[in-house]
Design an enzyme around this catalytic site. Sequence first.
Site, PDB file in Angstrom:
ATOM      1  N   PRO A   2      48.284  40.596  28.565  1.00  0.00           N
ATOM      2  CA  PRO A   2      49.283  40.333  29.612  1.00  0.00           C
ATOM      3  C   PRO A   2      50.433  41.337  29.526  1.00  0.00           C
ATOM      4  O   PRO A   2      50.911  41.641  28.435  1.00  0.00           O
ATOM      5  CB  PRO A   2      49.778  38.913  29.288  1.00  0.00           C
ATOM      6  CG  PRO A   2      48.782  38.344  28.354  1.00  0.00           C
ATOM      7  CD  PRO A   2      48.145  39.493  27.640  1.00  0.00           C
ATOM      8  N   GLU A   3      50.827  41.867  30.674  1.00  0.00           N
ATOM      9  CA  GLU A   3      51.952  42.795  30.730  1.00  0.00           C
ATOM     10  C   GLU A   3      53.104  42.107  31.470  1.00  0.00           C
ATOM     11  O   GLU A   3      53.034  40.918  31.746  1.00  0.00           O
ATOM     12  CB  GLU A   3      51.517  44.089  31.434  1.00  0.00           C
ATOM     13  CG  GLU A   3      50.311  44.737  30.762  1.00  0.00           C
ATOM     14  CD  GLU A   3      49.823  45.996  31.477  1.00  0.00           C
ATOM     15  OE1 GLU A   3      50.637  46.710  32.064  1.00  0.00           O
ATOM     16  OE2 GLU A   3      48.613  46.242  31.448  1.00  0.00           O
TER      17      GLU A   3
END
Length: 266
Positions: A2-3
């Site tokens: 996840p960014e």
Amino acid sequence: MPELPEVETIVRHLKLRLQGKKITAMCTDTPRLFRGGNFEQIIKRAKGKTIEKVDREGKNICLRLSGGETLAIHLMMSGKLLHLAVEQPSEKHIHFWIKLSGGKYLALHDIRKFGWVRLLGKGNKFTIGPDALAVPLSEFKEIIRKRKGVIKNILLNQKLISGIGNIYSDEILWHAEIHPLRRADSLTEKELKHIHTAVKKVLRLAIKKEGTSFSDYRKPDGSEGGYFRIRKVYAREGEKCSKDGTIMERLVISQRSACFCPKHQK
Ligand SMILES: [Zn+2]
């Protein structure tokens, strides 16, 4: 992994459901997920506290507790945070859960167990660079322009700028028309401005689409984000560039893949 857009989406979902709730119990089957103290110490300090606010620092999800401490969760590779209305979480990949007043659970589901949880003391912050969504152009240019590394790696370095990972660095460089192997100190003022503009544009659009569900990422209700369908270059090697029709390529930089268009990215 996840960014920023995925973490921001998770935070927005959890805000509505967690703020004002009290931590009534916590449980883990994997004590090594906990940092900055063992699980017993952390549960002692967190139990009975109210979650006053949910926000993020870079890719860290922060539950701000009454009394001033922060319970921070990093999802690393495969972690998911699920908000569950169940009797008790029992799925085999759930390695940590918090029971909330009202009876629902916040559960960390993590197949690879690389995620981690840390209780930060009052006033403590993560040592990371400015947030990619908030960093002004002048500061962005200062951070990047003197670096000798390649731009792809600079964008991924959380100590310099926080929030960007492999997917969005590819997307940002495609929009900015910059080759991933360009040395940062060779970028012109105009090119730096293009990258900065692309950072904001790509991250804002990805937040609007609630992130990219390419592998493990899911929203706290288990549903998928919508950016993957509209991505321009990430994991599209062998496909035609939507700008100029050139077949896009992939290369490996410091063990990370970089997809790019060999024609318009220079
Ligand atoms: Zn192209």
